[in-house]
Design a protein around this motif. Structure first.
Motif, PDB file in Angstrom:
ATOM      1  N   ASN A   7       0.853  -1.176   0.000  1.00 39.70           N
ATOM      2  CA  ASN A   7       0.000   0.000   0.000  1.00 39.70           C
ATOM      3  C   ASN A   7       0.895   1.233   0.000  1.00 39.70           C
ATOM      4  O   ASN A   7       2.005   1.182   0.511  1.00 39.70           O
TER       5      ASN A   7
ATOM      6  N   THR B  72      -5.862   2.634  -0.543  1.00 37.73           N
ATOM      7  CA  THR B  72      -5.408   1.811  -1.669  1.00 37.73           C
ATOM      8  C   THR B  72      -4.615   0.657  -1.099  1.00 37.73           C
ATOM      9  O   THR B  72      -3.704   0.873  -0.297  1.00 37.73           O
ATOM     10  N   VAL B  73      -4.977  -0.571  -1.481  1.00 39.83           N
ATOM     11  CA  VAL B  73      -4.197  -1.755  -1.116  1.00 39.83           C
ATOM     12  C   VAL B  73      -3.947  -2.572  -2.371  1.00 39.83           C
ATOM     13  O   VAL B  73      -4.797  -2.704  -3.224  1.00 39.83           O
TER      14      VAL B  73
END
Length: 157
Positions: A101, A111-112
């Motif tokens: 991330n 966001t991953v």
């Protein structure tokens, strides 16, 4: 005359190479490449998220991004252990895992990924019925899709 023969030979070699490349098997593709879901993360909120998939043979990745699901605290790069579980149309599940991330400030969209998984030709994978688990500072946040992903499930070649 020798130059003409060399030119013709080079042209034939280039043509043969081009034909060979045209017949070589291409990289496998997933369709659609992106899909959206509305996720419910319980006490941690929720909202719309985008899933972006890629495939290379039996290896696949999915990245999850959302501007509506936000980081509760500042998070360092590669500090979230994530598992995205998708349901298979044929039954069962497939897990995509990773610890990648970007660094995020408190309140930034989450966001991953890319999260890594293994797929088979013909797999049809859907977020609805699965979950995204993110472990932050030892706390597990679980998000689940409120309905089917749009435009439809990921189908891997």
């Amino acid at each position: 005359m020798r130059c003409k023969r060399l030119g013709i030979g080079a042209a034939l070699a280039a043509g043969t190479l081009a034909a060979g490349l045209a017949l070589a098997p291409g990289a496998a593709a997933v369709a659609p490449q992106t899909a959206t879901i509305v996720a419910d993360c319980g006490l941690y909120g929720g909202g719309e998220a985008t899933l972006t998939a890629t495939q290379s043979g039996t290896s696949a990745t999915i990245t999850v991004t959302s501007s509506e699901i936000t980081a509760p605290l500042a998070l360092a790069e590669d500090s979230i252990a994530s598992t995205l579980t998708l349901t298979k149309a044929s039954g069962g599940t497939t897990a995509f895992t990773g610890t990648e991330n970007p660094a995020m400030a408190a309140g930034d969209g989450v966001t991953v990924g890319p999260l890594n998984g293994t797929v088979a030709a013909g797999d049809s994978l859907e977020a609805f019925g699965g979950s995204l688990q993110m472990v932050l500072f030892g706390i597990t946040v679980t998000c689940a899709a409120d309905g089917p992903q749009s435009p439809g499930p990921f189908v891997f070649e």
